[in-house]
Design a protein around this motif. Structure first.
Motif, PDB file in Angstrom:
ATOM      1  N   GLY A 213      -0.030  -4.994  -7.620  1.00  0.00           N
ATOM      2  CA  GLY A 213       0.348  -6.342  -8.025  1.00  0.00           C
ATOM      3  C   GLY A 213       1.843  -6.476  -8.242  1.00  0.00           C
ATOM      4  O   GLY A 213       2.447  -7.488  -7.886  1.00  0.00           O
ATOM      5  N   GLY A 214       2.443  -5.440  -8.816  1.00  0.00           N
ATOM      6  CA  GLY A 214       3.890  -5.460  -8.999  1.00  0.00           C
ATOM      7  C   GLY A 214       4.634  -5.440  -7.672  1.00  0.00           C
ATOM      8  O   GLY A 214       5.679  -6.085  -7.520  1.00  0.00           O
ATOM      9  N   ALA A 215       4.089  -4.713  -6.695  1.00  0.00           N
ATOM     10  CA  ALA A 215       4.719  -4.660  -5.371  1.00  0.00           C
ATOM     11  C   ALA A 215       4.734  -6.033  -4.718  1.00  0.00           C
ATOM     12  O   ALA A 215       5.684  -6.383  -4.009  1.00  0.00           O
ATOM     13  CB  ALA A 215       3.984  -3.652  -4.485  1.00  0.00           C
ATOM     14  N   ALA A 216       3.680  -6.825  -4.965  1.00  0.00           N
ATOM     15  CA  ALA A 216       3.625  -8.163  -4.373  1.00  0.00           C
ATOM     16  C   ALA A 216       4.780  -9.039  -4.847  1.00  0.00           C
ATOM     17  O   ALA A 216       5.262  -9.900  -4.100  1.00  0.00           O
ATOM     18  CB  ALA A 216       2.287  -8.825  -4.715  1.00  0.00           C
ATOM     19  N   LEU A 217       5.241  -8.803  -6.069  1.00  0.00           N
ATOM     20  CA  LEU A 217       6.337  -9.620  -6.620  1.00  0.00           C
ATOM     21  C   LEU A 217       7.663  -9.356  -5.924  1.00  0.00           C
ATOM     22  O   LEU A 217       8.609 -10.125  -6.088  1.00  0.00           O
ATOM     23  CB  LEU A 217       6.464  -9.355  -8.121  1.00  0.00           C
ATOM     24  CG  LEU A 217       5.234  -9.687  -8.974  1.00  0.00           C
ATOM     25  CD1 LEU A 217       5.489  -9.325 -10.431  1.00  0.00           C
ATOM     26  CD2 LEU A 217       4.866 -11.151  -8.839  1.00  0.00           C
ATOM     27  N   LEU A 218       7.745  -8.269  -5.170  1.00  0.00           N
ATOM     28  CA  LEU A 218       8.990  -7.946  -4.478  1.00  0.00           C
ATOM     29  C   LEU A 218       9.195  -8.799  -3.226  1.00  0.00           C
ATOM     30  O   LEU A 218      10.298  -8.806  -2.667  1.00  0.00           O
ATOM     31  CB  LEU A 218       9.003  -6.470  -4.075  1.00  0.00           C
ATOM     32  CG  LEU A 218       9.034  -5.450  -5.215  1.00  0.00           C
ATOM     33  CD1 LEU A 218       8.904  -4.043  -4.646  1.00  0.00           C
ATOM     34  CD2 LEU A 218      10.312  -5.582  -6.025  1.00  0.00           C
ATOM     35  N   ALA A 219       8.150  -9.495  -2.779  1.00  0.00           N
ATOM     36  CA  ALA A 219       8.237 -10.213  -1.509  1.00  0.00           C
ATOM     37  C   ALA A 219       9.347 -11.265  -1.524  1.00  0.00           C
ATOM     38  O   ALA A 219      10.130 -11.368  -0.570  1.00  0.00           O
ATOM     39  CB  ALA A 219       6.892 -10.863  -1.189  1.00  0.00           C
ATOM     40  N   ILE A 220       9.427 -12.041  -2.589  1.00  0.00           N
ATOM     41  CA  ILE A 220      10.423 -13.111  -2.636  1.00  0.00           C
ATOM     42  C   ILE A 220      11.845 -12.560  -2.707  1.00  0.00           C
ATOM     43  O   ILE A 220      12.715 -12.998  -1.941  1.00  0.00           O
ATOM     44  CB  ILE A 220      10.130 -14.068  -3.813  1.00  0.00           C
ATOM     45  CG1 ILE A 220       8.758 -14.744  -3.615  1.00  0.00           C
ATOM     46  CG2 ILE A 220      11.228 -15.108  -3.936  1.00  0.00           C
ATOM     47  CD1 ILE A 220       8.640 -15.543  -2.332  1.00  0.00           C
ATOM     48  N   PRO A 221      12.147 -11.596  -3.611  1.00  0.00           N
ATOM     49  CA  PRO A 221      13.512 -11.037  -3.607  1.00  0.00           C
ATOM     50  C   PRO A 221      13.903 -10.414  -2.266  1.00  0.00           C
ATOM     51  O   PRO A 221      15.053 -10.559  -1.827  1.00  0.00           O
ATOM     52  CB  PRO A 221      13.463  -9.983  -4.724  1.00  0.00           C
ATOM     53  CG  PRO A 221      12.367 -10.426  -5.619  1.00  0.00           C
ATOM     54  CD  PRO A 221      11.352 -11.068  -4.738  1.00  0.00           C
ATOM     55  N   VAL A 222      12.958  -9.725  -1.622  1.00  0.00           N
ATOM     56  CA  VAL A 222      13.256  -9.119  -0.319  1.00  0.00           C
ATOM     57  C   VAL A 222      13.593 -10.201   0.706  1.00  0.00           C
ATOM     58  O   VAL A 222      14.544 -10.073   1.495  1.00  0.00           O
ATOM     59  CB  VAL A 222      12.063  -8.273   0.162  1.00  0.00           C
ATOM     60  CG1 VAL A 222      12.215  -7.903   1.637  1.00  0.00           C
ATOM     61  CG2 VAL A 222      11.935  -7.006  -0.674  1.00  0.00           C
TER      62      VAL A 222
END
Length: 293
Positions: A213-222
């Motif tokens: 779930g935490g990895a999913a939050l990286l999508a927008i910054p990336v």
């Protein structure tokens, strides 16, 4: 005895090959559509990574006993989804049925545990209507965030909404950003790679879920970073090159870095097992599988 064991193994392999051939044939309309999808949409090609990762994990860990009941139910459910998708003329949704049927056949053959089989769910690319649901608001927001630093440095970047998403004008060049550039298509890739790394490092199920779930939050910054780089390329080399970067760059970079990170986690787990259990160091690379057997 050795000859008998070899004959049994050969028969089991032949049976598995026959069952997989039947499954692939029965889902051939879905697989043909999937191939067309991957050719037409480069971002969706990340789906090809996960069958390979599944094979790697499944063959490195002990096989569970076959589970015929749950396997047959999943196969039947997958076939039903395929028939509904074809009948309703939405063949692309039939990929969900193929994933269910593949997981079901793996259960029947005793290939892997449930947590490892979840990797096969990521062969289904994110449906386009999901990324389109937030358009054009999300694309404009990402463009504004990506243009923040260049504007502080004196860059003249104008961001406007369009019918297809958002547009950023850099001098006489216009970079167009659509629903497939808003970062949501990276979420399944990030989650799947995180899950793979957790399986290899024997992380507890709750911890693996929270990490995914935490990895999913990286999508927008990336994606903001990718758009910022594209804006710089727009000014330096033109919108065409920048557009190509946004089409191919984010998913390829995430896949490469995500795999490296996951493999490092697996190797660290193997080294800890070696240090704690006195296992010969040469065997470290063979250690690191799912702990939910």
């Amino acid at each position: 005895m050795r000859e008998l064991r070899g004959a049994v193994t050969h028969a089991a392999s032949g049976r598995a090959l026959l069952l997989w051939s039947c499954l692939l044939l029965s889902f051939s309309p879905i697989l043909i559509d999937l191939a067309r999808h991957l050719v037409a949409e480069p971002w969706a090609r990340y789906a090809l990574i996960f069958p390979l990762l599944f094979v790697r994990i499944a063959f490195r860990t002990p096989a569970p006993p076959p589970a015929l009941t749950s396997g047959v139910v999943l196969i039947a459910l997958g076939v039903a989804v395929e028939l509904l998708a074809i009948g309703a003329d939405v063949t692309r949704f039939g990929k969900i049925g193929f994933a269910l049927a593949a997981i079901g056949l793996c259960r029947c053959l005793g290939y892997a545990s449930w947590s490892t089989l979840l990797l096969l769910a990521f062969i289904v690319p994110l449906p386009s209507f999901v990324s389109s649901a937030a358009s054009p608001t999300l694309e404009v927001a990402l463009l504004e965030a990506a243009a923040f630093v260049p504007r502080l440095l004196g860059g003249a970047i104008t961001v406007v909404a369009s019918r297809a998403g958002g547009e950023a004008s850099v001098g006489d060049q216009v970079l167009r950003v659509g629903p497939l550039d808003n970062g949501l298509v990276l979420v399944p890739l990030l989650v799947g790679l995180s899950w793979y790394g957790s399986l290899g490092s024997a992380r507890p199920l709750l911890g693996a879920t929270l990490r995914a779930g935490g990895a999913a939050l990286l999508a927008i910054p990336v994606q903001i970073l990718a758009i910022a780089v594209a804006l710089g390329l727009t000014a330096l080399a033109g919108a065409g090159i920048a557009r190509n970067l946004l089409t191919h760059g984010p998913w390829m970079v995430v896949a490469a870095l995500g795999l490296l990170h996951a493999e490092r986690a697996i190797r660290r787990h193997g080294e800890r097992v070696v240090a704690g259990a006195g296992v010969p160091r040469g065997e470290a690379e063979s250690i690191g599988g799912s702990s939910d057997r």
